[in-house]
Design a protein around this motif. Structure first.
Motif, PDB file in Angstrom:
ATOM      1  N   UNK A  21       0.820  -1.205   0.000  1.00 50.02           N
ATOM      2  CA  UNK A  21       0.000   0.000   0.000  1.00 50.02           C
ATOM      3  C   UNK A  21       0.859   1.263   0.000  1.00 50.02           C
ATOM      4  N   UNK A  22       1.960   1.235   0.746  1.00 53.54           N
ATOM      5  CA  UNK A  22       2.856   2.392   0.744  1.00 53.54           C
ATOM      6  C   UNK A  22       3.514   2.555  -0.624  1.00 53.54           C
ATOM      7  N   UNK A  23       3.886   1.452  -1.249  1.00 50.50           N
ATOM      8  CA  UNK A  23       4.519   1.517  -2.564  1.00 50.50           C
ATOM      9  C   UNK A  23       3.544   2.074  -3.597  1.00 50.50           C
ATOM     10  N   UNK A  24       2.297   1.657  -3.543  1.00 49.12           N
ATOM     11  CA  UNK A  24       1.295   2.196  -4.466  1.00 49.12           C
ATOM     12  C   UNK A  24       1.114   3.692  -4.255  1.00 49.12           C
ATOM     13  N   UNK A  25       1.111   4.093  -3.011  1.00 41.12           N
ATOM     14  CA  UNK A  25       0.916   5.503  -2.676  1.00 41.12           C
ATOM     15  C   UNK A  25       2.104   6.359  -3.129  1.00 41.12           C
ATOM     16  N   UNK A  26       3.316   5.812  -2.981  1.00 40.11           N
ATOM     17  CA  UNK A  26       4.520   6.563  -3.321  1.00 40.11           C
ATOM     18  C   UNK A  26       4.954   6.377  -4.772  1.00 40.11           C
ATOM     19  N   UNK A  27       4.331   5.440  -5.479  1.00 38.24           N
ATOM     20  CA  UNK A  27       4.703   5.181  -6.859  1.00 38.24           C
ATOM     21  C   UNK A  27       6.000   4.407  -6.984  1.00 38.24           C
ATOM     22  N   UNK A  31       8.984  -4.088  -3.426  1.00 35.21           N
ATOM     23  CA  UNK A  31      10.257  -4.688  -3.018  1.00 35.21           C
ATOM     24  C   UNK A  31      11.197  -3.643  -2.425  1.00 35.21           C
ATOM     25  N   UNK A  32      11.245  -2.466  -3.035  1.00 30.90           N
ATOM     26  CA  UNK A  32      12.107  -1.397  -2.532  1.00 30.90           C
ATOM     27  C   UNK A  32      11.638  -0.892  -1.163  1.00 30.90           C
ATOM     28  N   UNK A  33      10.343  -0.830  -0.969  1.00 26.36           N
ATOM     29  CA  UNK A  33       9.815  -0.400   0.326  1.00 26.36           C
ATOM     30  C   UNK A  33      10.158  -1.434   1.396  1.00 26.36           C
TER      31      UNK A  33
END
Length: 75
Positions: A21-27, A31-33
């Motif tokens: 969800x954080x990765x979707x929000x940050x674009x 995996x990086x998150x």
């Protein structure tokens, strides 16, 4: 190596979805998150895990509050 892969798939399927969800929000890629959380946890001696749990709890509460309820007229 198979055990690690199975554990990763289990956590991705039944986990809190914080990283996704954080990765979707940050674009970003999830995996990086996840890697950032891991590095942060090692660097701060466990504070990253605490932050992860706080975010997971916050997202769970947010999901419970902002549940889209169906209208009476949709029945």
């Amino acid at each position: 190596m198979r055990i690690v892969t199975e554990l990763r798939h289990y956590m991705e399927k039944y986990g809190f979805y914080v990283s996704t969800r954080m990765a979707d929000r940050l674009g970003m890629r999830a995996r990086n998150v996840r890697i950032t959380f891991i590095y942060f946890t090692f660097a701060t001696l466990g504070a990253g895990f605490a932050v992860y749990l706080v975010i997971a709890f916050w997202l769970r509460i947010k999901d419970l509050i902002y549940v889209k309820r169906s209208s009476v007229f949709d029945l």
